[in-house]
Design an enzyme around this catalytic site. Structure first.
Site, PDB file in Angstrom:
ATOM      1  N   GLU A 186      36.840  21.656 -22.539  1.00  0.00           N
ATOM      2  CA  GLU A 186      35.620  21.786 -23.356  1.00  0.00           C
ATOM      3  C   GLU A 186      34.981  20.417 -23.589  1.00  0.00           C
ATOM      4  O   GLU A 186      33.745  20.289 -23.584  1.00  0.00           O
ATOM      5  CB  GLU A 186      35.914  22.493 -24.682  1.00  0.00           C
ATOM      6  CG  GLU A 186      36.420  23.933 -24.552  1.00  0.00           C
ATOM      7  CD  GLU A 186      35.562  24.820 -23.655  1.00  0.00           C
ATOM      8  OE1 GLU A 186      34.332  24.583 -23.554  1.00  0.00           O
ATOM      9  OE2 GLU A 186      36.115  25.743 -23.028  1.00  0.00           O
TER      10      GLU A 186
ATOM     11  N   ASP B 174      35.528  26.169  -7.206  1.00  0.00           N
ATOM     12  CA  ASP B 174      36.913  26.615  -6.983  1.00  0.00           C
ATOM     13  C   ASP B 174      37.647  26.850  -8.307  1.00  0.00           C
ATOM     14  O   ASP B 174      38.605  26.153  -8.650  1.00  0.00           O
ATOM     15  CB  ASP B 174      37.675  25.624  -6.097  1.00  0.00           C
ATOM     16  CG  ASP B 174      37.535  24.183  -6.567  1.00  0.00           C
ATOM     17  OD1 ASP B 174      36.611  23.901  -7.369  1.00  0.00           O
ATOM     18  OD2 ASP B 174      38.337  23.326  -6.148  1.00  0.00           O
TER      19      ASP B 174
HETATM   20 ZN   LIG Z   1      34.061  25.766 -19.135  1.00  0.00          ZN
END
Ligand SMILES: [Zn+2]
Length: 191
Positions: free
Chosen positions: A124, A136
């Site tokens: 995050e 990917d």
């Molecule tokens: Zn994310």
């Protein structure tokens, strides 16, 4: 006699002034804004991160140790980190490449995802630092690839991308990222 004395006094004065200039000038010239001083600072507040607060500090340290153009520093007025019980994903970031915003963590979704909690926190903050998801998804080598992985160390490409992003004059690049399913994704085989 008088002239000689005046000359000496003037010379002494000039030498003194030059010495003063050298003293003032030297540190500025020598330091010439070290990269760390030139780095953008992003403040984060983990006061509402509950049990994840230590992981938030760890994640900041992981990113800080890998890049020089931006620094995550504990403080107010920047990114507020909030941990709650349930949400749409293990974590969400309100913006990408930004100095002000909110990161939310949801403890039940972190547990259910199978991803390492520190990896989720580093991920995050990666959004805050300007990174989006790679194609990917599930590549454990990349913290931005989510997946049921434990690795919390960004790879060289991710660090380089953050470095480049903040070396310029960055503006936020996107709104909230869709985090649904990113961490629930199986780890890619062979990575
Ligand atoms: Zn994310």
């Amino acid at each position: 006699m008088f002239r000689a004395t005046l000359f000496r006094a003037t010379l002494a004065g000039i030498v003194g002034v030059l010495a003063a200039i050298a003293l003032v000038g030297a540190p500025t010239a020598a330091s010439a804004l070290p990269r760390e001083d030139a780095a953008r600072t992003i403040y984060y507040n983990s006061g509402r991160a509950a049990e994840l607060a230590p992981l938030v500090d760890q994640a900041a340290e992981i990113w800080n140790s890998g890049v020089t153009t931006v620094r995550l520093v504990k403080g107010s007025g920047g990114i507020t980190v909030v941990t709650s019980e349930n949400g749409s994903a293990p974590g969400t970031a309100s913006c990408v490449g930004c100095t002000r915003g909110t990161i939310n963590f949801y403890r039940n979704q972190i547990k259910q995802s199978g991803a390492g909690p520190l990896r989720v926190v580093v991920h995050e903050f990666g959004h805050i630092l300007g990174l989006n998801h790679p194609p990917d998804i599930g590549n454990c080598d990349k913290v931005m690839a989510g997946g049921r992985c434990d690795n919390a160390q960004p790879n060289a490409q991710e660090l380089a991308a953050v470095e480049r992003f903040w070396a310029g004059r960055p503006a936020p690049v996107a709104g909230p990222v869709d985090e649904r399913g990113v961490f629930g994704a199986p780890a890619l085989a062979g990575t």
